[in-house]
Write a protein that holds these residues in place. Structure first.
Motif, PDB file in Angstrom:
ATOM      1  N   ILE A  28      37.289  38.738  40.836  1.00 57.59           N
ATOM      2  CA  ILE A  28      37.558  38.633  39.049  1.00 57.59           C
ATOM      3  C   ILE A  28      36.317  39.185  38.307  1.00 57.59           C
ATOM      4  O   ILE A  28      34.624  39.327  38.253  1.00 57.59           O
ATOM      5  N   PHE A  29      37.009  40.427  37.137  1.00 55.77           N
ATOM      6  CA  PHE A  29      36.073  41.201  36.454  1.00 55.77           C
ATOM      7  C   PHE A  29      36.689  41.178  35.343  1.00 55.77           C
ATOM      8  O   PHE A  29      38.560  41.069  35.210  1.00 55.77           O
ATOM      9  N   GLY A  30      36.016  42.227  33.896  1.00 54.06           N
ATOM     10  CA  GLY A  30      36.971  41.937  32.875  1.00 54.06           C
ATOM     11  C   GLY A  30      36.755  40.871  31.856  1.00 54.06           C
ATOM     12  O   GLY A  30      36.951  39.740  32.698  1.00 54.06           O
ATOM     13  N   MET A  31      37.866  40.670  30.980  1.00 57.25           N
ATOM     14  CA  MET A  31      38.316  39.758  30.337  1.00 57.25           C
ATOM     15  C   MET A  31      39.482  39.402  31.284  1.00 57.25           C
ATOM     16  O   MET A  31      40.619  39.927  31.606  1.00 57.25           O
ATOM     17  N   ASN A  32      39.863  37.959  31.197  1.00 57.31           N
ATOM     18  CA  ASN A  32      41.168  36.576  31.777  1.00 57.31           C
ATOM     19  C   ASN A  32      41.194  36.023  30.712  1.00 57.31           C
ATOM     20  O   ASN A  32      39.901  35.312  29.961  1.00 57.31           O
ATOM     21  N   THR A  33      41.909  35.034  30.434  1.00 58.19           N
ATOM     22  CA  THR A  33      42.676  34.232  30.503  1.00 58.19           C
ATOM     23  C   THR A  33      43.397  32.237  31.573  1.00 58.19           C
ATOM     24  O   THR A  33      43.987  33.116  32.471  1.00 58.19           O
ATOM     25  N   MET A  34      42.488  31.660  31.608  1.00 55.47           N
ATOM     26  CA  MET A  34      43.042  30.719  32.726  1.00 55.47           C
ATOM     27  C   MET A  34      43.258  29.737  31.972  1.00 55.47           C
ATOM     28  O   MET A  34      43.421  28.925  30.893  1.00 55.47           O
ATOM     29  N   ARG A  98      44.657  35.125  34.408  1.00 56.44           N
ATOM     30  CA  ARG A  98      44.996  36.131  34.441  1.00 56.44           C
ATOM     31  C   ARG A  98      44.610  37.219  33.452  1.00 56.44           C
ATOM     32  O   ARG A  98      43.729  36.863  32.621  1.00 56.44           O
ATOM     33  N   GLY A  99      44.336  38.428  34.153  1.00 55.54           N
ATOM     34  CA  GLY A  99      43.493  39.556  33.165  1.00 55.54           C
ATOM     35  C   GLY A  99      43.878  39.886  32.405  1.00 55.54           C
ATOM     36  O   GLY A  99      45.810  40.388  31.819  1.00 55.54           O
ATOM     37  N   TRP A 105      47.405  41.422  35.395  1.00 58.54           N
ATOM     38  CA  TRP A 105      46.958  40.173  37.039  1.00 58.54           C
ATOM     39  C   TRP A 105      47.112  39.243  36.860  1.00 58.54           C
ATOM     40  O   TRP A 105      46.480  38.797  36.210  1.00 58.54           O
ATOM     41  N   SER A 106      47.936  38.321  37.572  1.00 60.14           N
ATOM     42  CA  SER A 106      47.743  37.168  37.815  1.00 60.14           C
ATOM     43  C   SER A 106      48.032  36.520  39.295  1.00 60.14           C
ATOM     44  O   SER A 106      48.240  36.812  39.701  1.00 60.14           O
ATOM     45  N   TYR A 107      47.077  35.036  39.142  1.00 62.49           N
ATOM     46  CA  TYR A 107      46.874  34.323  40.015  1.00 62.49           C
ATOM     47  C   TYR A 107      47.421  32.491  39.751  1.00 62.49           C
ATOM     48  O   TYR A 107      46.472  32.763  38.865  1.00 62.49           O
TER      49      TYR A 107
END
Length: 118
Positions: A28-34, A98-99, A105-107
């Motif tokens: 996991i790197f950079g900005m993301n939204t959970m 998601r990135g 990207w998304s998981y």
């Protein structure tokens, strides 16, 4: 590769509370939204709430004032505090990350069940 593990689901009476947790691990790197999504039998998966790395939140109208989403960036963990639960809140709840940026990207997690019944 990223793994998401949800916990905290269960059976509660109407008006009760539950706290869901989702811990992310991996690259996991950079900005993301959970966020949290839910799906009840016979219905489409719907957004419940999201929170960005910077703390900006978004809620479905149906849960505003009752649910609170939060996150611990150091632990890569997102939480969903659910209060005043209603029978219509019963569903499988899925965690998502998601990135943000030019390369999306998304998981997804495997889900945790929430039941609301008297």
């Amino acid at each position: 590769q990223v793994q998401l593990v949800e916990s905290g689901g269960g059976l509660v009476q109407p008006g009760g509370s539950l706290r869901l947790s989702c811990a992310a691990s991996g690259s996991i790197f950079g900005m993301n939204t959970m966020g949290w999504y839910r799906q009840a039998p016979g219905k489409e998966r719907e957004l419940v709430a999201t929170i960005s790395s910077g703390g900006a939140t978004n809620y479905a109208d149906s849960v505003k004032g009752r649910f609170t989403i939060s996150r611990d960036n150091a632990k890569n963990t997102v939480y969903l505090q659910m209060n005043s639960l209603k029978p219509e809140d019963a569903a499988d709840y899925y965690c998502n990350i998601r990135g943000i940026g030019f390369y999306p990207w998304s998981y997804w997690g495997q889900g945790t069940q929430v039941a609301v019944s008297s």
